[in-house]
Each structure stands twice: as structure tokens, then as C-alpha cells.
Design a protein around this motif. Structure first.
Motif, short mmCIF file in Angstrom:
data_model
loop_
_atom_site.label_atom_id
_atom_site.label_comp_id
_atom_site.label_asym_id
_atom_site.label_seq_id
_atom_site.Cartn_x
_atom_site.Cartn_y
_atom_site.Cartn_z
N ASP A 134 0.86 -1.18 0.00
CA ASP A 134 0.00 0.00 0.00
C ASP A 134 0.90 1.23 0.00
N PRO A 135 1.01 1.94 -1.13
CA PRO A 135 0.25 1.89 -2.38
C PRO A 135 0.63 0.70 -3.26
N CYS A 136 -0.27 0.42 -4.21
CA CYS A 136 -0.14 -0.81 -4.99
C CYS A 136 -0.53 -0.59 -6.45
N TYR A 137 0.07 -1.40 -7.32
CA TYR A 137 -0.33 -1.43 -8.73
C TYR A 137 -1.80 -1.86 -8.81
N VAL A 138 -2.59 -1.12 -9.58
CA VAL A 138 -4.04 -1.35 -9.55
C VAL A 138 -4.48 -2.64 -10.23
N GLY A 139 -3.62 -3.21 -11.08
CA GLY A 139 -4.00 -4.39 -11.86
C GLY A 139 -4.48 -5.55 -11.01
N ILE A 140 -3.77 -5.84 -9.93
CA ILE A 140 -4.20 -6.97 -9.08
C ILE A 140 -5.34 -6.56 -8.17
N LYS A 141 -5.21 -5.38 -7.57
CA LYS A 141 -6.21 -4.95 -6.58
C LYS A 141 -7.59 -4.88 -7.24
N ASN A 142 -7.66 -4.22 -8.39
CA ASN A 142 -8.97 -4.04 -9.00
C ASN A 142 -9.54 -5.34 -9.55
N TYR A 143 -8.68 -6.20 -10.10
CA TYR A 143 -9.19 -7.50 -10.55
C TYR A 143 -9.78 -8.27 -9.37
N ALA A 144 -9.02 -8.32 -8.28
CA ALA A 144 -9.46 -9.10 -7.11
C ALA A 144 -10.78 -8.54 -6.56
N LEU A 145 -10.90 -7.22 -6.57
CA LEU A 145 -12.14 -6.62 -6.05
C LEU A 145 -13.32 -6.94 -6.97
N ILE A 146 -13.11 -6.84 -8.27
CA ILE A 146 -14.21 -7.15 -9.21
C ILE A 146 -14.66 -8.60 -9.02
N ALA A 147 -13.67 -9.47 -8.84
CA ALA A 147 -13.99 -10.90 -8.72
C ALA A 147 -14.48 -11.26 -7.31
N GLY A 148 -14.46 -10.29 -6.39
CA GLY A 148 -15.06 -10.51 -5.07
C GLY A 148 -14.13 -11.10 -4.02
N TYR A 149 -12.83 -10.95 -4.20
CA TYR A 149 -11.88 -11.45 -3.20
C TYR A 149 -11.53 -10.33 -2.22
N GLU A 150 -11.13 -10.73 -1.02
CA GLU A 150 -10.73 -9.72 -0.03
C GLU A 150 -9.27 -9.30 -0.27
N VAL A 151 -9.07 -8.00 -0.38
CA VAL A 151 -7.71 -7.47 -0.60
C VAL A 151 -7.40 -6.49 0.51
N SER A 152 -6.19 -6.58 1.04
CA SER A 152 -5.82 -5.67 2.11
C SER A 152 -4.40 -5.16 1.88
N GLY A 153 -4.14 -3.92 2.30
CA GLY A 153 -2.83 -3.33 2.05
C GLY A 153 -1.94 -3.32 3.28
N VAL A 154 -0.64 -3.41 3.04
CA VAL A 154 0.35 -3.24 4.12
C VAL A 154 1.29 -2.13 3.68
N LYS A 155 1.53 -1.23 4.60
CA LYS A 155 2.30 -0.01 4.28
C LYS A 155 3.66 -0.33 3.64
N LEU A 156 3.95 0.46 2.61
CA LEU A 156 5.22 0.32 1.91
C LEU A 156 6.19 1.36 2.45
N TYR A 157 7.36 0.91 2.89
CA TYR A 157 8.41 1.84 3.30
C TYR A 157 9.41 1.99 2.17
N THR A 158 10.44 2.81 2.39
CA THR A 158 11.39 3.04 1.29
C THR A 158 12.25 1.80 0.99
N ASP A 159 12.21 0.81 1.87
CA ASP A 159 12.94 -0.44 1.59
C ASP A 159 11.98 -1.62 1.41
N GLY A 160 10.74 -1.30 1.10
CA GLY A 160 9.78 -2.39 0.83
C GLY A 160 8.68 -2.45 1.88
#
Ligand SMILES: Cc1ncc(COP(=O)(O)O)c(C=O)c1O
Length: 436
Positions: A134-160
């Protein structure tokens, strides 16, 4: 007729890519710092026939098969897992030191299909969770949401990704009876942030995958565009437990319309089933097979270049680095050469590779600001909030320097400066009135 559509479409109602495309169409004279597309000046399209022939001649010679039969086969349906897997095996070995057997490779329609197949094959909607940066490339997040899967973000730091937060999240979900099945990581020069995961964190997340029984989806869309001296090992290279599903794409390395992605999955389940076989089954019922013609183009390019694209993309990489440096110089010129206090609070990162950088601002920017900036000031950017899941920070924007002409960079940054200066001084209402 019942007009009700998939309710999950509501979750992507504010589709960011559609929004940015519309802006680019509506304001054609605006310079885009939003388009993360590769630079089409490097597309190698004139030699398509040559590459297909190179591939056919190679197979004809190495497998002692008649050229004509191989040619007509290119027009036929083909194996769901791909027809160039042996060649890809060689490429993965030469380029990345990955020793993968061909049956653990799937040739898909870009990484987007690899993401889709992974989610469909691995996850149960009621039981499983997909965790992303989190933030994330929208390709996976939006596909998963359309298909009805639960998606959750974990904060991204400068080293990952923050691995402590990841662990806590996994445990929290476990307490609620949910299992983290996939953790999606863009390990190198992430879209949208431009950051890469440290080697230490790469090693740690591999251990976590075994400890908490999840698969890592490693999306290596940008790893080859490294400006730094040190190239980090891919997660797949460090993968002790075969829990990394490695996703590779030729969209940025060759051109996106070829729609060829590589998926490596070498996990074996306790009951003897192989993950790659299950993925292949799902692919057969999603897109049947990937275009053999397009696979032949990629294979021809790899054969012609001795299974490495380093030399083939040398100029492209140098150009990308030049454009990043020009962007940094322009930012320095407009935001550091005067004493306005707000300018000092504009900060940016210097990515070690990839297509993107992030600018932190002293104030918020909204969707409406993007329109105003394009309409009045003639430049388009992407708010980072478009890529965020849980923690919305409207005070930063993504700059893509991949698809802008060198001589436009200074003007683009000047326009961005003018927009921000105006916003700082007057607020967005006056900025509209002032120019109408
Ligand atoms: C991180 C990431 N993964 C995947 C893709 C898309 O890849 P493909 O064209 O192979 O579907 C993109 C495109 O922008 C991307 O940024």
C-alpha cells in the motif's frame, strides 16, 4: 431485462486508469507525467517477420521438424502452458540465474493474466485474503475486487513492505478465521513508488511465507530497468521453499501489444499435485492459450540475442535514466532555486530504476486538481491516492518519466510548478477564475 451488474463493480467506480485516459483525450495539448507506458520510439516492430522466421528455423533445426508444418502450427490452437517454454527456460537461466524446468512455466497473456490465474487458482473467497503493498499497482487490486476477493494493504516503506505490519495483519486475519493466501510484491522499482525491496527484507519475507503458509506473487515488471550498480536478487532467486510465483512480462522489455508474460510456479503440494498443473488447468478455461504467433516473436528476439535482452535494451535503459535525471534536474531548478517556503516542503525520491518517482507536497491534491492542472496548466500527473488502499495520503503524486520526450520534461515540470504555486497562493477556485 434485468440491468443489475456485478455489485463489485462499485468498488472500482472511480477507475483511475479510465479517468487518466479521459483527461489525456480531453486535453491533448497537456504533457503527460501520468502515462507509465514504455517509450514507443524503441518498439522493434519492423522485424516481426524476421523474428518469427528465426524462431521457426531454430525449432526446425533443433527438433528436426519441417518448417512448413511448424509455420502452419502457428495458426493453430496450442498448448495452454505455452510453446516457447524451453526457450524461456534458457532466458531465465542466462538473464537471472534461475534454473526452472519448462513444465513449471506458463506463457500467459501478459502479467495481468498471470495475476488473474493466480488468484483464481489459489484463493477461496470466503476463507482467503490477498495482501498487497500500500500503495499498490491497480492491476491486481482491482481485478481481485471485481472478482469478489478480499484485498488488504500493508504499508510500503522506502525499503519495501513493512514486514512487522504484514505479520500482525496475517495474525489478525488468522484470529478472524481467514488465511492470507497471497502476498503480492513488486520487488524492484515498484509501480507507483519507484522503490525496491532491500535484500534483507527479501530474505525475511521468504521465511514468513513458509512460517505463515502463503504464496508470494513476485511481479518483476521493472527489475531490468536498474540504474544502480547493484542489481538485487529476485525473490525467486532467494526462494528456498518454492513459494514464490515469479511473474515476468515483455510489455516493458519489448512492447506491450505483444501481450506475453511468463509465470514460474514450482511448488508441489503434499498430495503430489503440482501448482503449475493447476494453474495450467485454470488458464485453459480462461483464455485457452496464449497467441502462438506472439510467442514466436518473443522467442525469435531471445534466440537472436543469445537469450539475454541486456544489449537489446541497453539504449532504452540509458534513455530512461537520462529522462529520470532530466526530471530530477528540472525539479531542482523549479523547487530549489528560489526561497519560497512551500517549495522547500516539496520533496521527491530518486529511484534506482524503473519508470516512476513520487513527489511529496505540502498540500492535498484531488481528482479535481488533476483536471484543473491539465486544463489550465497543461500537465497531467497521478495522485498517489489512486493507488492507495487503507491509508489515503492525498499529499503526494506519482510522476512517470518513461513515456515523455526529453525536450518536454523541463516544460512539464515548469507547468507543474506553476500549478502548485497557484494552488499554494490562491487555492483551486481562484486558479480557475484567474484563467477564464
Ligand atoms: C507492476 C506492474 N505489473 C504488471 C503490469 C502489466 O503487465 P502486462 O502488460 O504484462 O499485463 C504493469 C503495467 O503497468 C505494472 O506496472
Amino acid at each position: 431485462m434485468r440491468k443489475k451488474l456485478n455489485d463489485n463493480l462499485n468498488s472500482i467506480e472511480n477507475d483511475t486508469m479510465e479517468f487518466l485516459n479521459e483527461i489525456a483525450e480531453n486535453y491533448p495539448s497537456a504533457i503527460s507525467l501520468a502515462s507509465g507506458r514504455p517509450d514507443s520510439r524503441f518498439f522493434d516492430l519492423k522485424k516481426i517477420d524476421f523474428y518469427i522466421n528465426t524462431y521457426l528455423n531454430f525449432i526446425s533445426e533443433t527438433q528436426k521438424k519441417p518448417y512448413e508444418a511448424l509455420l502452419s502450427n502457428l495458426g493453430q490452437y496450442s498448448d495452454a502452458s505455452g510453446i516457447i517454454n524451453e526457450i524461456i527456460t534458457k532466458y531465465l537461466s542466462v538473464e537471472y540465474g534461475l534454473e526452472i524446468s519448462p513444465e513449471n512455466i506458463l506463457i500467459n497473456i501478459g502479467t495481468q493474466e498471470s495475476l488473474l490465474i493466480s488468484v483464481l487458482t489459489l484463493c477461496n473467497k470466503e476463507e482467503d485474503v490477498i495482501i498487497v503493498e500500500d500503495p499498490c499497482y491497480v492491476g491486481i487490486k482491482n481485478y481481485a475486487l471485481i472478482a469478489g476477493y478480499e484485498v488488504s494493504g500493508v504499508k510500503l516503506y522506502t525499503d519495501g513492505m513493512c514486514l512487522d505490519s504484514l505479520e500482525k495483519k496475517i495474525i489478525n486475519y488468522k484470529e478472524k478465521g481467514k488465511h492470507t493466501k497471497i502476498v503480492y510484491i513488486v520487488s524492484d522499482f515498484q509501480n507507483p513508488s519507484g522503490i525496491r525491496m532491500s535484500v534483507e527484507k527479501r530474505k525475511q519475507i521468504i521465511e514468513l511465507s513458509e512460517k505463515y503458509d502463503f504464496f508470494i506473487l513476485e511481479d518483476n515488471a521493472y527489475g531490468d530497468f536498474c540504474f544502480a550498480d547493484e542489481i538485487f536478487p529476485t525473490l525467486k532467486k532467494l526462494d528456498k521453499y518454492n513459494r514464490v510465483i515469479y511473474l515476468h512480462t515483455f510489455s516493458k522489455l519489448i512492447y506491450p501489444s505483444v501481450r506475453i508474460g511468463v509465470m514460474v510456479a514450482d511448488y508441489k503440494f503434499d498430495d503430489g499435485r503440482s501448482l503449475s498443473n493447476q494453474l495450467k488447468k485454470v488458464k485453459g478455461y480462461t483464455t485457452v492459450n496464449t497467441s502462438s504467433i506472439n510467442q514466436a516473436i518473443i522467442a525469435g528476439i531471445l534466440i537472436e540475442n543469445s537469450f539475454s535482452l541486456k544489449q537489446y535494451n541497453k539504449e532504452k535503459l540509458e534513455n530512461l535514466k537520462e529522462k529520470k535525471n532530466l526530471t530530477l534536474d528540472a525539479l531542482q531548478k523549479y523547487f530549489r532555486s528560489n526561497s519560497e517556503e512551500w517549495c522547500g516542503n516539496v520533496q521527491w525520491n530518486d529511484p534506482e530504476g524503473g519508470f516512476f518517482m513520487v513527489i511529496d507536497l505540502p498540500f492535498k491534491v484531488t481528482r479535481e486538481d488533476v483536471i484543473i492542472c491539465a486544463e489550465v496548466f497543461g500537465v497531467i500527473f497521478t495522485p498517489m491516492s489512486f493507488f492507495q488502499l487503507d491509508e489515503i495520503n492525498e499529499k503526494n503524486i506519482r510522476i512517470a518519466y518513461s513515456n515523455i520526450k526529453e525536450d518536454k520534461i523541463i516544460t512539464a515540470v515548469e507547468r507543474l510548478y506553476n500549478f502548485l504555486k497557484n494552488k499554494h497562493e490562491n487555492g483551486k477556485k481562484e486558479c480557475r477564475i484567474g484563467t477564464s
